[in-house]
Design a protein around this motif. Structure first.
Motif, short mmCIF file in Angstrom:
data_model
loop_
_atom_site.label_atom_id
_atom_site.label_comp_id
_atom_site.label_asym_id
_atom_site.label_seq_id
_atom_site.Cartn_x
_atom_site.Cartn_y
_atom_site.Cartn_z
N LEU A 221 -3.77 5.22 -4.20
CA LEU A 221 -2.65 4.56 -4.25
C LEU A 221 -2.11 4.86 -5.57
O LEU A 221 -0.70 4.90 -5.72
CB LEU A 221 -2.82 3.03 -4.03
N GLY B 212 2.28 5.97 1.24
CA GLY B 212 1.88 4.72 0.69
C GLY B 212 1.44 3.57 1.78
O GLY B 212 0.49 2.97 1.72
N THR B 213 2.50 3.51 2.65
CA THR B 213 2.30 2.59 3.57
C THR B 213 1.14 3.02 4.60
O THR B 213 0.72 2.03 4.91
CB THR B 213 3.63 2.47 4.22
N VAL C 42 -2.00 2.04 2.90
CA VAL C 42 -2.21 0.56 2.85
C VAL C 42 -2.76 0.28 4.36
O VAL C 42 -3.65 -0.76 4.32
CB VAL C 42 -0.95 -0.04 2.36
N TYR C 43 -2.22 0.70 5.34
CA TYR C 43 -2.51 0.12 6.72
C TYR C 43 -4.04 0.68 6.83
O TYR C 43 -4.76 -0.13 7.48
CB TYR C 43 -1.49 0.85 7.63
N MET D 125 -6.26 0.66 4.65
CA MET D 125 -7.12 0.02 4.06
C MET D 125 -7.30 -1.33 4.72
O MET D 125 -8.47 -1.70 4.81
CB MET D 125 -6.45 -0.23 2.54
N TRP E 123 -6.25 -8.22 -3.13
CA TRP E 123 -6.04 -6.90 -3.51
C TRP E 123 -4.90 -6.33 -2.38
O TRP E 123 -3.76 -5.88 -2.80
CB TRP E 123 -6.80 -5.79 -3.12
N MET E 124 -5.07 -6.93 -1.28
CA MET E 124 -4.31 -6.37 -0.07
C MET E 124 -2.76 -7.25 -0.39
O MET E 124 -1.74 -6.54 0.02
CB MET E 124 -4.70 -6.68 1.43
N ILE F 293 -0.99 -5.46 -3.09
CA ILE F 293 -0.57 -4.03 -2.84
C ILE F 293 0.55 -4.01 -1.77
O ILE F 293 1.45 -3.10 -1.65
CB ILE F 293 -1.82 -3.30 -2.36
N VAL F 294 0.39 -4.78 -0.54
CA VAL F 294 1.55 -4.81 0.46
C VAL F 294 2.73 -5.37 -0.32
O VAL F 294 3.79 -4.58 0.01
CB VAL F 294 0.83 -5.97 1.57
N VAL G 139 4.12 -2.32 -2.12
CA VAL G 139 4.99 -1.42 -1.43
C VAL G 139 6.07 -1.97 -0.86
O VAL G 139 7.08 -1.04 -0.78
CB VAL G 139 3.94 -1.02 -0.25
#
Length: 248
Positions: A135, A185-186, A189-190, A192, A213-214, A217-218, A221
């Protein structure tokens, strides 16, 4: 065994390096700039010393990581090195915002959230750096273009060439940013989220860590996507306005 929450010598070294870059820009390179733009230009120049090097080092650390590589793999020395490099940068830039732009809550919150993820990954959890560095690459790969664009935007009102360069750089930057953060990036993240929810990180990354973290990060984004969408709207509005003026 590494001691939790203990900074290795590389962190203070990187911190001093970025602080020097900022102060050199502020007191030497941009010393004749107006107070309104001086600190912001210094922040942009410091960001240039972080972005592209971070991409190169993070990419190398990802490639050189032992196999099998997963989003829950133990951090290795090269990955920790890049995390400390970026932690130092964000600490110095956070100080910049707190001193010169204390009301810029969004950027201060962004830096604090980013530092939370990097610091817990590096010094508390000791796992999961692979995902964070992927990321980081996607976030910083646009840094050079973004910071040059930001610097010329500070001069465009007074320097015609800067205005032309700003207009030239904006569309490709918007495309680059949209692809790297909005699409790639999306997707990362998906992946992850699917990995963590499946339980594959159990016994390696605590649930509180990957959930927090999620969330961070979400949120980052989504904010990035909204930001670039707003830039696209402004660009389209300006193009439409110019077209209307030509017709008249």
């Amino acid at each position: 065994m590494e001691t939790l929450l203990t900074f290795t010598p590389s962190f203070p070294t990187f911190f001093l390096m970025f602080l020097f870059a900022y102060l050199f820009a502020f007191f030497v390179i941009f010393r004749n700039w107006s107070p309104k733009h001086r600190s912001e230009a210094s922040s942009c120049l410091m960001s240039l010393t972080h972005g592209t090097p971070a991409v190169i080092m993070a990419t190398h650390a990802i490639i050189q990581a032992p196999t099998p590589r997963t989003f829950a793999s133990p951090n290795v020395t090269g990955q920790n090195f890049v995390l400390e490099f970026s932690i130092a940068y964000f600490v110095v830039d956070l100080l910049h915002y707190m001193v010169f732009h204390p009301n810029d809550v969004l950027f201060i919150a962004h830096h604090l959230a980013t530092l939370y993820v990097f610091v817990t990954c590096r010094y508390v959890v000791h796992h999961g750096a692979l995902a964070i560095l992927v990321l980081l690459v996607l976030a910083e790969v646009t840094s050079a273009c973004q910071n040059v664009r930001s610097l010329v935007s500070l001069m465009k009102a007074d320097v015609p060439t800067a205005k032309k360069l700003y207009e030239f750089l904006s569309p490709p930057f918007y495309v680059f940013y949209s692809v790297s953060r909005g699409i790639l990036g999306t997707f990362v993240v998906y992946k992850m989220g699917v990995f963590y929810v499946s339980g594959a990180a159990n016994n390696m990354i605590p649930r509180w860590a990957w959930i927090s973290w999620m969330v961070v990060i979400v949120s980052a984004v989504l904010i990035s996507i909204l930001w670039v969408l707003n830039l696209w709207k402004e660009w389209y509005r300006e193009r439409s306005h110019r077209a209307q003026k030509k017709v008249k």
